[in-house]
Design a protein around this motif. Structure first.
Motif, PDB file in Angstrom:
ATOM      1  N   LEU A  68       1.111  -1.129   0.185  1.00  0.00           N
ATOM      2  CA  LEU A  68      -0.186   0.205  -0.354  1.00  0.00           C
ATOM      3  C   LEU A  68       0.909   1.487  -0.342  1.00  0.00           C
ATOM      4  CD1 LEU A  68      -2.966   1.010   0.102  1.00  0.00           C
ATOM      5  CD2 LEU A  68      -2.759   0.845   2.555  1.00  0.00           C
ATOM      6  N   VAL A  69       2.082   1.504   0.512  1.00  0.00           N
ATOM      7  CA  VAL A  69       2.812   1.997   0.643  1.00  0.00           C
ATOM      8  C   VAL A  69       3.284   3.196  -0.557  1.00  0.00           C
ATOM      9  CG1 VAL A  69       5.220   2.508   1.577  1.00  0.00           C
ATOM     10  CG2 VAL A  69       3.778   2.083   2.888  1.00  0.00           C
ATOM     11  N   VAL A  70       3.483   1.611  -1.282  1.00  0.00           N
ATOM     12  CA  VAL A  70       4.133   2.048  -2.578  1.00  0.00           C
ATOM     13  C   VAL A  70       3.418   2.003  -3.137  1.00  0.00           C
ATOM     14  CG1 VAL A  70       5.560   0.228  -4.076  1.00  0.00           C
ATOM     15  CG2 VAL A  70       6.503  -0.569  -1.917  1.00  0.00           C
ATOM     16  N   LEU A  86       0.552   3.733  -2.759  1.00  0.00           N
ATOM     17  CA  LEU A  86       0.208   5.670  -1.782  1.00  0.00           C
ATOM     18  C   LEU A  86       1.673   6.363  -3.301  1.00  0.00           C
ATOM     19  CD1 LEU A  86      -0.862   5.246   1.017  1.00  0.00           C
ATOM     20  CD2 LEU A  86      -1.901   6.027  -0.780  1.00  0.00           C
ATOM     21  N   LEU A  87       3.239   5.719  -2.968  1.00  0.00           N
ATOM     22  CA  LEU A  87       4.074   6.363  -3.629  1.00  0.00           C
ATOM     23  C   LEU A  87       4.069   6.647  -4.940  1.00  0.00           C
ATOM     24  CD1 LEU A  87       7.470   5.510  -1.473  1.00  0.00           C
ATOM     25  CD2 LEU A  87       6.114   7.876  -1.575  1.00  0.00           C
ATOM     26  N   ALA A  88       3.837   5.101  -5.918  1.00  0.00           N
ATOM     27  CA  ALA A  88       3.107   5.469  -7.075  1.00  0.00           C
ATOM     28  C   ALA A  88       2.437   6.383  -7.436  1.00  0.00           C
ATOM     29  CB  ALA A  88       3.067   4.252  -7.470  1.00  0.00           C
ATOM     30  N   VAL A  89       0.995   6.480  -7.159  1.00  0.00           N
ATOM     31  CA  VAL A  89      -0.004   7.799  -7.348  1.00  0.00           C
ATOM     32  C   VAL A  89       0.692   9.076  -7.469  1.00  0.00           C
ATOM     33  CG1 VAL A  89      -2.198   8.374  -6.556  1.00  0.00           C
ATOM     34  CG2 VAL A  89      -2.003   5.702  -6.677  1.00  0.00           C
ATOM     35  N   TYR A  90       1.502   9.214  -5.759  1.00  0.00           N
ATOM     36  CA  TYR A  90       1.933  11.263  -5.298  1.00  0.00           C
ATOM     37  C   TYR A  90       3.004  10.865  -6.665  1.00  0.00           C
ATOM     38  CZ  TYR A  90       4.773  13.939  -3.289  1.00  0.00           C
ATOM     39  OH  TYR A  90       6.083  15.545  -3.356  1.00  0.00           O
ATOM     40  N   ALA A  91       3.966  10.211  -7.845  1.00  0.00           N
ATOM     41  CA  ALA A  91       5.097  10.425  -8.550  1.00  0.00           C
ATOM     42  C   ALA A  91       4.044  10.602  -9.798  1.00  0.00           C
ATOM     43  CB  ALA A  91       5.926   9.172  -8.475  1.00  0.00           C
ATOM     44  N   LEU A 150      11.112   6.137  -7.278  1.00  0.00           N
ATOM     45  CA  LEU A 150       9.601   5.131  -7.253  1.00  0.00           C
ATOM     46  C   LEU A 150      10.682   4.495  -6.649  1.00  0.00           C
ATOM     47  CD1 LEU A 150       6.735   4.665  -6.296  1.00  0.00           C
ATOM     48  CD2 LEU A 150       6.947   3.388  -8.223  1.00  0.00           C
ATOM     49  N   ILE A 151      11.897   4.104  -6.967  1.00  0.00           N
ATOM     50  CA  ILE A 151      11.942   2.756  -6.094  1.00  0.00           C
ATOM     51  C   ILE A 151      13.310   3.184  -5.252  1.00  0.00           C
ATOM     52  CG2 ILE A 151      14.360   1.102  -6.735  1.00  0.00           C
ATOM     53  CD1 ILE A 151      13.597   0.604  -9.758  1.00  0.00           C
ATOM     54  N   GLY A 152      13.911   3.573  -5.194  1.00  0.00           N
ATOM     55  CA  GLY A 152      14.467   4.954  -3.868  1.00  0.00           C
ATOM     56  C   GLY A 152      13.448   5.144  -2.691  1.00  0.00           C
ATOM     57  N   ALA A 153      12.315   5.282  -2.824  1.00  0.00           N
ATOM     58  CA  ALA A 153      11.866   6.263  -2.419  1.00  0.00           C
ATOM     59  C   ALA A 153      11.760   5.093  -1.455  1.00  0.00           C
ATOM     60  CB  ALA A 153      10.749   7.053  -2.730  1.00  0.00           C
ATOM     61  N   SER A 154      10.898   3.883  -2.000  1.00  0.00           N
ATOM     62  CA  SER A 154       9.780   2.577  -1.641  1.00  0.00           C
ATOM     63  C   SER A 154      11.099   1.931  -0.807  1.00  0.00           C
ATOM     64  CB  SER A 154       9.358   1.563  -3.288  1.00  0.00           C
ATOM     65  OG  SER A 154       8.696   2.741  -3.190  1.00  0.00           O
ATOM     66  N   SER A 155      12.475   1.646  -1.013  1.00  0.00           N
ATOM     67  CA  SER A 155      13.328   0.733  -0.736  1.00  0.00           C
ATOM     68  C   SER A 155      13.688   1.498   0.655  1.00  0.00           C
ATOM     69  CB  SER A 155      14.696   1.074  -1.924  1.00  0.00           C
ATOM     70  OG  SER A 155      14.089   0.061  -2.902  1.00  0.00           O
TER      71      SER A 155
END
Length: 164
Positions: A60-62, A64-69, A134-139
């Motif tokens: 869910l966090v990933v 939401l980050l994708a939608v934000y991006a 997205l990869i960096g922020a999620s990681s």
């Protein structure tokens, strides 16, 4: 109509499989269980346990980050919308060839026009920068949270239950 049914079935199955494993926010944001790991081995074991235990929350966090991006990159949002709605419009309004003056316009011509305009527009929007962000922020978020959150008491009983 059939595509809409497939989308709703996919959403239902996603809700049952992934979102069914969501842990409550009080457990995900438990401030009493936050501590710095003593060494790399402890951090690795915490990451291993927490990524399995909170996999729904991390997904869910990933998402939401994708939608934000996508929302914060307006050109990417416009180009994705152009391509998606272009495909939908071609499939809905032009299933067969159309005569326009002396020219016959087929679906193949319309798709070619959509690609000639849409792909450069999409490329110019910078999807690779967004993807790597997205990869960096999620990681950082997932691995950081998983490494500082101590496993709960139930993790101690998991090995006992496997042995029985």
């Amino acid at each position: 109509m059939e595509a809409l049914l497939r989308v709703t079935d996919t959403i239902k199955s996603l809700r049952e499989t992934r979102l069914g494993g969501l842990r409550p926010p009080s457990e995900f944001f438990d401030w009493q269980r936050i501590s710095r790991p003593a060494d790399f081995n402890q951090a690795t074991s915490r990451i291993s346990y927490n990524t399995r235990y909170f996999s729904g929350n991390y997904g869910l966090v990933v998402a939401l980050l994708a939608v934000y991006a996508v929302i914060t990159n307006p050109l990417l949002l416009i180009s994705l919308g152009f391509l998606v709605f272009g495909f939908a419009a071609i499939n809905k309004f032009a299933p067969e060839a159309t005569q326009f003056g002396d020219h016959t316009i087929t679906q193949k011509h319309l798709y070619t026009g959509l690609f000639v305009i849409g792909i450069p527009m999409f490329w110019w929007a910078g999807p690779f920068g967004t993807f790597f962000w997205l990869i960096g922020a999620s990681s950082i978020l997932v691995l950081g949270h998983a490494s500082i959150l101590e496993p709960g008491v139930e993790s101690d009983y998991a090995t006992i239950q496997e042995n029985v």
